[in-house]
Design a protein around this motif. Sequence first.
Motif, short mmCIF file in Angstrom:
data_model
loop_
_atom_site.label_atom_id
_atom_site.label_comp_id
_atom_site.label_asym_id
_atom_site.label_seq_id
_atom_site.Cartn_x
_atom_site.Cartn_y
_atom_site.Cartn_z
N GLU A 197 0.80 -1.20 0.02
CA GLU A 197 -0.15 0.06 0.01
C GLU A 197 0.79 1.05 0.09
O GLU A 197 0.43 2.30 -0.50
CB GLU A 197 -1.04 -0.03 1.12
N HIS A 211 1.11 2.33 -3.47
CA HIS A 211 -0.21 2.53 -4.07
C HIS A 211 -0.39 3.97 -3.82
O HIS A 211 -0.81 4.65 -4.89
CB HIS A 211 -1.56 1.80 -3.56
N PHE A 220 -1.34 1.83 -10.80
CA PHE A 220 -2.01 0.62 -10.38
C PHE A 220 -3.25 0.99 -11.01
O PHE A 220 -3.71 2.09 -11.00
CB PHE A 220 -1.89 0.58 -8.96
N PRO A 228 -6.45 -1.87 -6.65
CA PRO A 228 -5.32 -2.44 -6.77
C PRO A 228 -5.48 -3.90 -6.02
O PRO A 228 -6.00 -3.93 -5.06
CB PRO A 228 -4.00 -1.51 -6.35
N LYS A 229 -4.75 -4.93 -6.86
CA LYS A 229 -4.82 -6.26 -6.36
C LYS A 229 -3.75 -6.29 -5.20
O LYS A 229 -2.40 -5.84 -5.37
CB LYS A 229 -4.73 -7.26 -7.40
N LYS A 230 -4.25 -6.98 -3.99
CA LYS A 230 -3.47 -7.08 -2.85
C LYS A 230 -3.81 -8.20 -2.26
O LYS A 230 -4.28 -8.39 -1.07
CB LYS A 230 -3.01 -5.88 -2.07
N GLU A 231 -3.38 -9.52 -2.76
CA GLU A 231 -3.68 -10.58 -2.11
C GLU A 231 -2.61 -11.35 -1.33
O GLU A 231 -1.67 -11.66 -1.72
CB GLU A 231 -4.24 -11.83 -3.14
N ILE A 256 0.22 -11.41 -4.07
CA ILE A 256 -0.29 -11.29 -5.32
C ILE A 256 -0.40 -10.11 -5.55
O ILE A 256 -1.72 -9.73 -5.05
CB ILE A 256 -0.96 -12.62 -5.74
N ALA A 257 0.20 -9.10 -6.32
CA ALA A 257 -0.17 -7.69 -6.79
C ALA A 257 -0.73 -7.69 -8.21
O ALA A 257 -0.75 -8.98 -8.89
CB ALA A 257 0.82 -7.06 -6.51
N ASP A 258 -0.91 -6.75 -8.74
CA ASP A 258 -1.43 -6.61 -10.18
C ASP A 258 -0.57 -6.90 -11.18
O ASP A 258 -0.89 -7.85 -11.96
CB ASP A 258 -1.72 -5.03 -10.45
N ASP A 259 0.82 -6.64 -11.05
CA ASP A 259 1.91 -7.01 -12.08
C ASP A 259 2.72 -8.22 -11.71
O ASP A 259 3.67 -8.65 -12.51
CB ASP A 259 2.71 -5.89 -12.63
N HIS A 293 4.27 -11.44 -13.27
CA HIS A 293 3.61 -12.32 -13.79
C HIS A 293 4.00 -12.79 -15.02
O HIS A 293 4.22 -13.93 -15.36
CB HIS A 293 2.32 -12.01 -14.12
#
Length: 153
Positions: free
Chosen positions: A41, A44, A97, A101-104, A120-123, A147
């Motif tokens: 974050e 971000h 982003f 945004p993805k933030k798993e 696991i983020a967006d890119d 990725h």
Amino acid sequence: MKLRFNSLLFSIVLLAVNASCFGQTKQDSLDVRAAVLDYIESQHTPNPAQMDRALHSRMVKRTFWKDRGTGKEYLRETTPESMVLLAESYNKKKDKFPVVPKKEVRFLDISDRTASIKLIADDWIDYMHLIKLNGSWKIINVLWQYHDSERHQ
């Protein structure tokens, strides 16, 4: 009846031993997650203090990279200082982003003082090791890749 009681007693003792050996608490899990989220974050919404809070001063972040000129692959390392600077400037224009945004955060393993996490983020994907020192969880190692590994140049 006695066999059932002994089995129950054995199970309770086994649970107590496991809890004392692997004694992470719910709060540990929350604190590990908070450190990982501080890390992502802070990129971000540019926030160097948030990144600094997440990292141990001896953290090393690594990935593979390919030299565009020679095509030779090598190990690329990043320091905590570089990550704090990145958090300060990387997304200043708010164009790095998606809006959400993805933030798993996936817990791979956690004990009372160490944790392994997959973010696991967006890119990209970050594999992280965290350590609990003086009551605080900090990121000590990061191994990451895009990725699309062809982007590593």
